[in-house]
Design a protein around this motif. Structure first.
Motif, PDB file in Angstrom:
ATOM      1  N   ILE A   1      86.645 -39.028  20.318  1.00 48.67           N
ATOM      2  CA  ILE A   1      87.217 -38.312  19.180  1.00 48.67           C
ATOM      3  C   ILE A   1      88.711 -38.141  19.423  1.00 48.67           C
ATOM      4  O   ILE A   1      89.136 -37.723  20.504  1.00 48.67           O
ATOM      5  CB  ILE A   1      86.535 -36.952  18.970  1.00 48.67           C
ATOM      6  N   GLN A   2      89.495 -38.472  18.411  1.00 46.54           N
ATOM      7  CA  GLN A   2      90.945 -38.383  18.523  1.00 46.54           C
ATOM      8  C   GLN A   2      91.503 -37.559  17.366  1.00 46.54           C
ATOM      9  O   GLN A   2      90.871 -37.418  16.315  1.00 46.54           O
ATOM     10  CB  GLN A   2      91.577 -39.769  18.524  1.00 46.54           C
ATOM     11  N   SER A   3      92.706 -37.027  17.560  1.00 47.98           N
ATOM     12  CA  SER A   3      93.382 -36.321  16.487  1.00 47.98           C
ATOM     13  C   SER A   3      94.836 -36.083  16.868  1.00 47.98           C
ATOM     14  O   SER A   3      95.169 -35.953  18.051  1.00 47.98           O
ATOM     15  CB  SER A   3      92.707 -34.980  16.192  1.00 47.98           C
ATOM     16  N   PHE A   4      95.689 -36.039  15.843  1.00 49.53           N
ATOM     17  CA  PHE A   4      97.052 -35.561  16.035  1.00 49.53           C
ATOM     18  C   PHE A   4      97.067 -34.040  16.156  1.00 49.53           C
ATOM     19  O   PHE A   4      97.988 -33.474  16.738  1.00 49.53           O
ATOM     20  CB  PHE A   4      97.935 -35.969  14.848  1.00 49.53           C
ATOM     21  N   ASP A   5      96.071 -33.393  15.562  1.00 53.64           N
ATOM     22  CA  ASP A   5      95.976 -31.937  15.615  1.00 53.64           C
ATOM     23  C   ASP A   5      95.200 -31.552  16.874  1.00 53.64           C
ATOM     24  O   ASP A   5      93.973 -31.607  16.912  1.00 53.64           O
ATOM     25  CB  ASP A   5      95.274 -31.408  14.359  1.00 53.64           C
ATOM     26  N   TRP A   6      95.932 -31.176  17.903  1.00 58.82           N
ATOM     27  CA  TRP A   6      95.305 -30.900  19.195  1.00 58.82           C
ATOM     28  C   TRP A   6      94.456 -29.639  19.175  1.00 58.82           C
ATOM     29  O   TRP A   6      93.628 -29.446  20.064  1.00 58.82           O
ATOM     30  CB  TRP A   6      96.378 -30.834  20.276  1.00 58.82           C
ATOM     31  N   HIS A   7      94.643 -28.795  18.188  1.00 63.37           N
ATOM     32  CA  HIS A   7      93.767 -27.633  18.023  1.00 63.37           C
ATOM     33  C   HIS A   7      92.336 -28.098  17.815  1.00 63.37           C
ATOM     34  O   HIS A   7      91.391 -27.523  18.370  1.00 63.37           O
ATOM     35  CB  HIS A   7      94.248 -26.779  16.850  1.00 63.37           C
ATOM     36  N   LEU A   8      92.149 -29.145  17.011  1.00 65.25           N
ATOM     37  CA  LEU A   8      90.810 -29.679  16.789  1.00 65.25           C
ATOM     38  C   LEU A   8      90.218 -30.242  18.079  1.00 65.25           C
ATOM     39  O   LEU A   8      89.021 -30.107  18.334  1.00 65.25           O
ATOM     40  CB  LEU A   8      90.835 -30.751  15.696  1.00 65.25           C
ATOM     41  N   LEU A   9      91.056 -30.897  18.880  1.00 62.52           N
ATOM     42  CA  LEU A   9      90.557 -31.432  20.147  1.00 62.52           C
ATOM     43  C   LEU A   9      90.116 -30.308  21.086  1.00 62.52           C
ATOM     44  O   LEU A   9      89.121 -30.447  21.808  1.00 62.52           O
ATOM     45  CB  LEU A   9      91.635 -32.296  20.804  1.00 62.52           C
ATOM     46  N   ARG A  10      90.840 -29.207  21.057  1.00 59.02           N
ATOM     47  CA  ARG A  10      90.420 -28.053  21.868  1.00 59.02           C
ATOM     48  C   ARG A  10      89.074 -27.530  21.393  1.00 59.02           C
ATOM     49  O   ARG A  10      88.223 -27.144  22.206  1.00 59.02           O
ATOM     50  CB  ARG A  10      91.482 -26.957  21.809  1.00 59.02           C
ATOM     51  N   GLU A  11      88.868 -27.543  20.071  1.00 61.78           N
ATOM     52  CA  GLU A  11      87.588 -27.100  19.533  1.00 61.78           C
ATOM     53  C   GLU A  11      86.464 -28.048  19.917  1.00 61.78           C
ATOM     54  O   GLU A  11      85.348 -27.616  20.259  1.00 61.78           O
ATOM     55  CB  GLU A  11      87.682 -26.975  18.013  1.00 61.78           C
ATOM     56  N   VAL A  12      86.723 -29.356  19.885  1.00 57.53           N
ATOM     57  CA  VAL A  12      85.717 -30.322  20.336  1.00 57.53           C
ATOM     58  C   VAL A  12      85.352 -30.050  21.792  1.00 57.53           C
ATOM     59  O   VAL A  12      84.169 -30.022  22.166  1.00 57.53           O
ATOM     60  CB  VAL A  12      86.218 -31.771  20.175  1.00 57.53           C
ATOM     61  N   HIS A  13      86.369 -29.826  22.624  1.00 54.88           N
ATOM     62  CA  HIS A  13      86.116 -29.576  24.045  1.00 54.88           C
ATOM     63  C   HIS A  13      85.321 -28.293  24.246  1.00 54.88           C
ATOM     64  O   HIS A  13      84.467 -28.208  25.140  1.00 54.88           O
ATOM     65  CB  HIS A  13      87.440 -29.502  24.801  1.00 54.88           C
ATOM     66  N   ARG A  14      85.568 -27.283  23.420  1.00 56.81           N
ATOM     67  CA  ARG A  14      84.829 -26.025  23.538  1.00 56.81           C
ATOM     68  C   ARG A  14      83.354 -26.239  23.222  1.00 56.81           C
ATOM     69  O   ARG A  14      82.482 -25.719  23.918  1.00 56.81           O
ATOM     70  CB  ARG A  14      85.417 -24.985  22.582  1.00 56.81           C
ATOM     71  N   VAL A  15      83.080 -27.031  22.188  1.00 56.70           N
ATOM     72  CA  VAL A  15      81.701 -27.235  21.754  1.00 56.70           C
ATOM     73  C   VAL A  15      80.988 -28.297  22.589  1.00 56.70           C
ATOM     74  O   VAL A  15      79.820 -28.148  22.938  1.00 56.70           O
ATOM     75  CB  VAL A  15      81.669 -27.620  20.263  1.00 56.70           C
ATOM     76  N   ALA A  16      81.700 -29.371  22.898  1.00 56.29           N
ATOM     77  CA  ALA A  16      81.124 -30.504  23.638  1.00 56.29           C
ATOM     78  C   ALA A  16      82.087 -30.863  24.762  1.00 56.29           C
ATOM     79  O   ALA A  16      82.880 -31.799  24.633  1.00 56.29           O
ATOM     80  CB  ALA A  16      80.892 -31.684  22.705  1.00 56.29           C
ATOM     81  N   PRO A  17      82.056 -30.122  25.870  1.00 57.27           N
ATOM     82  CA  PRO A  17      83.107 -30.240  26.890  1.00 57.27           C
ATOM     83  C   PRO A  17      83.224 -31.601  27.545  1.00 57.27           C
ATOM     84  O   PRO A  17      84.259 -31.894  28.148  1.00 57.27           O
ATOM     85  CB  PRO A  17      82.735 -29.156  27.915  1.00 57.27           C
ATOM     86  N   ASP A  18      82.205 -32.446  27.425  1.00 62.35           N
ATOM     87  CA  ASP A  18      82.273 -33.767  28.050  1.00 62.35           C
ATOM     88  C   ASP A  18      82.507 -34.900  27.052  1.00 62.35           C
ATOM     89  O   ASP A  18      82.483 -36.069  27.432  1.00 62.35           O
ATOM     90  CB  ASP A  18      80.999 -34.039  28.849  1.00 62.35           C
ATOM     91  N   MET A  19      82.728 -34.555  25.797  1.00 56.71           N
ATOM     92  CA  MET A  19      83.025 -35.595  24.813  1.00 56.71           C
ATOM     93  C   MET A  19      84.408 -36.180  25.092  1.00 56.71           C
ATOM     94  O   MET A  19      85.389 -35.439  25.219  1.00 56.71           O
ATOM     95  CB  MET A  19      83.009 -35.012  23.397  1.00 56.71           C
ATOM     96  N   PRO A  20      84.544 -37.488  25.219  1.00 56.49           N
ATOM     97  CA  PRO A  20      85.860 -38.099  25.450  1.00 56.49           C
ATOM     98  C   PRO A  20      86.805 -37.809  24.290  1.00 56.49           C
ATOM     99  O   PRO A  20      86.419 -37.910  23.120  1.00 56.49           O
ATOM    100  CB  PRO A  20      85.553 -39.597  25.563  1.00 56.49           C
ATOM    101  N   LEU A  21      88.042 -37.460  24.623  1.00 53.22           N
ATOM    102  CA  LEU A  21      89.050 -37.116  23.628  1.00 53.22           C
ATOM    103  C   LEU A  21      90.269 -38.004  23.789  1.00 53.22           C
ATOM    104  O   LEU A  21      90.600 -38.424  24.897  1.00 53.22           O
ATOM    105  CB  LEU A  21      89.481 -35.652  23.774  1.00 53.22           C
ATOM    106  N   SER A  22      90.945 -38.252  22.675  1.00 53.07           N
ATOM    107  CA  SER A  22      92.212 -38.973  22.707  1.00 53.07           C
ATOM    108  C   SER A  22      93.264 -38.138  21.994  1.00 53.07           C
ATOM    109  O   SER A  22      93.082 -37.757  20.835  1.00 53.07           O
ATOM    110  CB  SER A  22      92.070 -40.332  22.014  1.00 53.07           C
TER     111      SER A  22
END
Length: 360
Positions: free
Chosen positions: A203-224
Motif C-alpha cells: 500500500i502506497q500513498s503521498f498522504d503519510w497519515h494514511l500510511l500510519r493508519e495502515v501500520h496501526r491496523v495492519a503493522p506488517d503490511m508493506p508500505l511505500s
C-alpha cells in the motif's frame, strides 16, 4: 552511449514475514524474492485506458511483476479504482456518451451504479492528455472497476506471480473528497483479505497519515512512502502531506522517509540522484521511482541500482531489462475472447519516445 566506470548495483529484496492485523485478519505475507520490480503504472497507461481491466490485462500481456493502481471509495464505502478523487473530464464520458465538461462530483458522494455509468475507455481527443498519451489505444465501454473486480480478473487469468501496488488516493487539501482515514484503510484492507491478496500487496500513498493508519491496523503490511519535490507538486515541504514532518527538519528526503518508519521510498524519478540513492541505501530503504517513461532514464536508474521502476510503458522497460540480461516477469497470453473484444494485443517493441509523464 558514453562509457562509464563499472557500478556496483545493490538492490534490496522482498523479505518473508507473517502478520496478524488489528482487525482480526490473519495474513501470511510471503513476499517472493524480487531482484527488480517492473511496475505497470495504472496498468499500462501509455498503451491502454488507465486503471481499467483492459489496461491491467495489457500490462499482464506485456509482462510486469506488479500492477500499480489507485483506489478511492464510493459513497457506500466500496473501493473503486481511480487516480482522481472525482471523475476526470479528460477520460470520462457519462451515460449519454458525452464528455464531462468539468470534474464530476467526488466519488465518495457517488453510488456504485452512478460510478458504473461512466465510460473511461478512451481519452478526450481534444485534451492535452490525449497529446501526451497519443499511443494509448481506446477500448470503448471500459468501466471504472472495483478493487474486488481487479482481484477477480487477475485470479481468473491465473496471474499468480503478479503483485499489487495500491495507492490510497487522498488529498489533504481536499479532505471533503475522501473518507476518513480509518474508514478508508479498513475498507481497502478488508477487500485485500477477502480475496487472499495480502501476501501480494503493497500500500502506497503521498498522504503519510494514511500510511500510519495502515501500520496501526495492519503493522506488517508493506508500505511505500510516495514523495514529490516538483515546482507544482511538493509533498515534503509543508508537512501537510507527510503527517506533520517537514523536509527542513531533516538532512534529506531519505532520512525523512526513514523517520516516518518507511522501508520503501517511491520518489518522482527526477528527484533521485546517485548520491541520494546511496544515502537511501545507507538507511536500508528500497527505492522504486515513478513515473519513468523514457528508455534513457530507465537505463540510467537501473544502472544506479534502483529496486524497480513504475512506468506507463512496461514494454519499454522490458526492452531495457532485456538488453541488460535481467530476468523478465512472465508475459501472459490473454484469452481469445478478450482479443475479440478489442483489448489491445501485447506490444513487443518500444512505443514512440517523447511522452512527458504527468504528475501523479
Amino acid at each position: 552511449m558514453t562509457s562509464q566506470p563499472p557500478i556496483t548495483i545493490q538492490r534490496l529484496t522482498w523479505l518473508r514475514w507473517s502478520c496478524t492485523t488489528a482487525v482480526g485478519l490473519s495474513l501470511w505475507c510471503a513476499g517472493a524474492a524480487l531482484a527488480f520490480d517492473a511496475q505497470g503504472h495504472r496498468g499500462a497507461r501509455g498503451l491502454a485506458p488507465e486503471n481499467t481491466i483492459a489496461g491491467f490485462e495489457q500490462a499482464l500481456a506485456i509482462g510486469v511483476s506488479t500492477l500499480e493502481l489507485d483506489v478511492v471509495l464510493s459513497a457506500n464505502g466500496v473501493p473503486v479504482v481511480s487516480h482522481d478523487t472525482a471523475p476526470n473530464p479528460d477520460i470520462t464520458r457519462d451515460a449519454s456518451h458525452q464528455w464531462l465538461k468539468s470534474r464530476g462530483r467526488p466519488f465518495n458522494t457517488l453510488s456504485l451504479d452512478e460510478i458504473a455509468s461512466f465510460d473511461v475507455g478512451r481519452i478526450n481527443p481534444g485534451s492535452r492528455y490525449a497529446r501526451d498519451f497519443a499511443s494509448q489505444r481506446p477500448v470503448d465501454g471500459e468501466r471504472i472497476p472495483t478493487l474486488a473486480a481487479v482481484f477477480k480478473r487477475v485470479r481468473t487469468l491465473r496471474a499468480d506471480h503478479t503483485r499489487f501496488n495500491i495507492e490510497l488516493k487522498h488529498n489533504p487539501n481536499r479532505p471533503h473528497e475522501s473518507p476518513e482515514p480509518a474508514e478508508f484503510v479498513r475498507a481497502v484492507l478488508e477487500v485485500i483479505q477477502q480475496h487472499g491478496m495480502a501476501s501480494r500487496t503493497t500500500i502506497q500513498s503521498f498522504d503519510w497519515h494514511l500510511l500510519r493508519e495502515v501500520h496501526r491496523v495492519a503493522p506488517d503490511m508493506p508500505l511505500s512512502h510516495l514523495s514529490a519535490q516538483r515546482e507544482r507538486f511538493d509533498t515534503l515541504r509543508s508537512g501537510v502531506w507527510t503527517d506533520g514532518l517537514k523536509l527542513a527538519s531533516f538532512e534529506d528526503a531519505p532520512s525523512m522517509v526513514a523517520a516516518a518508519g518507511g522501508k520503501l521510498w517511491s520518489p518522482h524519478f527526477q528527484d533521485l540522484s546517485q548520491p541520494v540513492l546511496t544515502r537511501a541505501r545507507a538507511l536500508n530503504l528500497r527505492v522504486i521511482p515513478w513515473t519513468v517513461n523514457e528508455i534513457p532514464d530507465m537505463g540510467r536508474l537501473i544502472d544506479w541500482g534502483v529496486d524497480g521502476i513504475i512506468t506507463d510503458y512496461p514494454d519499454r522497460l522490458r526492452t531495457v531489462m532485456q538488453r541488460r540480461g535481467m530476468e523478465l516477469p512472465p508475459a501472459m497470453e490473454l484469452p481469445n475472447d478478450k482479443q475479440a473484444e478489442g483489448v489491445p494485443p501485447p506490444v513487443r517493441e518500444p512505443a514512440p519516445f517523447g511522452v512527458a509523464p504527468d504528475l501523479r
